[in-house]
Design an enzyme around this catalytic site. Sequence first.
Site, PDB file in Angstrom:
ATOM      1  CG  ASP A 312     -40.835   2.419 -17.763  1.00  0.00           C
ATOM      2  OD1 ASP A 312     -40.815   3.310 -18.629  1.00  0.00           O
ATOM      3  OD2 ASP A 312     -41.530   2.482 -16.739  1.00  0.00           O
ATOM      4  CG  ASN A 646     -10.395 -41.534 -28.492  1.00  0.00           C
ATOM      5  OD1 ASN A 646      -9.529 -41.433 -29.365  1.00  0.00           O
ATOM      6  ND2 ASN A 646     -10.274 -40.964 -27.300  1.00  0.00           N
TER       7      ASN A 646
END
Length: 827
Positions: A312, A646
């Site tokens: 608004d 890994n």
Amino acid sequence: MAQSRSTDRGLTAAQAALRLAKYGPNAIDAPRRAGAIGLYARQFKSPLVLILIVASVVSLVATEWVDAGVVLVIVLGSTILGFVQEYIASNAVERLRSQVTIRALVVRDGIELMLPSAEVVPGDVVRLSAGSLVPADGLVLEAKDFFVSQAVLTGETFPVEKMPGTVAPAAGLTERSNCVFMGTSVRSGTARVLVAATGKQSVFGQIAGKLALRPALTEFERGIQRFGYLLTRIMLVMVMTVLAINIFMAKPPIESLLFALALAVGLAPELLPAIISVTLSHGAKRMARLGVIVRRLNSIENLGSMDVLCTDKTGTLTAGVVQLDAAADVAGRPSAEVLRLACINAQFQTGMANPLDDAVSCAGKKAGVDLATVSKVDEIPYDFVRKSLSVVAADAAGVRTLVTKGALSNVLAMCDRVRDGKAEAALDAAARAQIEASYDGWSTEGFRVLGVASRVVEQRSASYSRVDETGMCFEGFLLFLDPPKDDVRQTLTDLAQRGVQLKMITGDNHKVARHIAQAIGLPVEVTLTGDRLNAMSDEALLHAAQHATVFAEVDPNQKERIILALRKTGHVVGYMGDGINDAPALHSADVGISVDTAVDVAKDAADFVLLRKDLTILRAGIDEGRMVFANTLKYILTTISANFGNMFSMAVASVLLPFLPLLASQILLNNFMSDIPAAAIASDTVDAEWVQKPRRWDTAFIRDYMVLFGLVSSVFDFLTFGALLWLFHATPEEFRTGWFIESLLTELVIALVVRTRGPFWRSRPGNLLLASTAAIIVLALALPYLPFVSIFGFVPLPAPVVLAMVVLTLAYVAAAEVAKRFFYLRR
């Protein structure tokens, strides 16, 4: 009243205290907050923790006491680490949430008090008005044009009228016209209610208890969920393949099973829930210092992803200090009588407090308007259909006058006459055209214009209602001015630079809205009015909403429709509002934003509450949301970069080598040690580029990142294997120790590389991340030489081997930097 042992004066303070102790707080979710024990127990719900417990049980069954002990110690360490982080975070957030409290106007000892809704008890007498959130189930004692929105319980689209009376005991919710229910909201009118049930004893509480509904997932949460599914699929394929091949190759089955389970744990970012909690709580605390209170923690990422903000204008784009610039008659001349009538209406109305009435009262005091001989008789409250409010007042002679103030078109529709000096004239086409021309001219100049009308009404004992608002005389105009904020242009520029488009949604006249938009530099490509919206299909609105920057003369349902249309076109939409008419839009938006002075129903619907209505602090809140998103993503990128590579390398090595490349306990220790600095990512500094535009979850981006950096990690793992086996001729124990050091070092340093898109040396990490990474690096290098590490299967390494691991790690950092540059250039 008799059954509840209450009176018109309400309960006494002592009675209320006893009932609060008996019935408990008037809240649905208060007991849900887990204590320290419950929060720690929740750590064991993680599938990864359960996998570790299964691994330790398998070890115990196989009488592998050392392995079982190591796994259990790591489980304990991981769960304590997660618990500490989440416990601190949850306490911090709870303190912030307590700053925003929904309150109720309660009669105690004959005095009206504004109390937290949680303190309302059965037998209390509560006063409700437009904008109130109904705090508990109750019976209506008195009501005046009292309409309640109870869609949350019944799904009814329109508000329903509530009034005193009796209904059948078996009446359904929609038929109980004499009752109000917790969680519903007052749309118009006033009422006095006797509380009958609170908390979990209310209808809302019983339904919530049965359903235990979770809030809808935010976009970020949906992304995390998809990421979890992706990792789960990869984990299952890798673990089952490795386990099957190792058993086929006649390797020890218990060791193979533990190894496979450790692979699963090593691949997953098990600290992710704790990291998310900590980053969100850190963000919430920083936002609180800026004046933004977070009510729903998981909405912070949505705030950072927001690319459209609807708001608004009053108090946000304008100063919010509304002034009555003029009270004018039909000819546009200042009129003391119009001001007097407006003061009667503003001073005697008992609905929502609003800045327009405050401005009228202030102007009346300055002008010396005296209402000492005027008394209020009745009131017809404001609602969003009439867009007006009426007061019936009597003068010293007992003459009653109905005074109406509201939207000009609505007030004109009630009139058939117009004031011409002291006389009255017919409201013909010429007079109407003159009034509308004046209205258009003032609106174009940026004034908000209301109409004032009146008529003398007969005396009667029955109350007055909307049907009396006819045959009125149009008295004149009220001109209000709310100038734009001085800094709003710069704020809009800052939002645009961050990729956030602002749209104005207001119930005001479209000419006023357009004037304000032009004054603040908001591009006005298209202005859509409520009438045009009503004529549009949903499909047409999808297109129009994207191009319109100003929506004017819209009602609450149309606001919600605009928000939904923008969301359907792929935008992350924020909505900022503070009125009862904003509640539907606040619920529908991805990010609901209200202010501390808002009506209760607006604050309850909001995800964030601003301590002052200012886009500047909201802009800072957007930056915080993006930093939270950035730090969460950093942790994910860090873990997938190192862990995937890994674990993939380990899976391949377990097949090619005659021994397991790492023992299960070593994998878990590696994972645990790398998690310690990873937890510090939650408070890491964030590069400016992370906040320059909205960031959204991208599963494809994470998948590609995992593959590329996983491959880079695997290449250096294989180089490490070659160096250990062929250059240093390492024994199995030396191999495992050497690779443990290299894999841990790469997991630690990759966090410093992937935390920034640019060269890592140009972006300084946060102090905690830098210090904890350095400390774990030192510990990793010293680990093989510490006493008691033989329990993990480590052995001391010759200096050349350690030096080679360090050199390979430095080479990995350089390669990761090159890969990162290549990755972002392609995107």
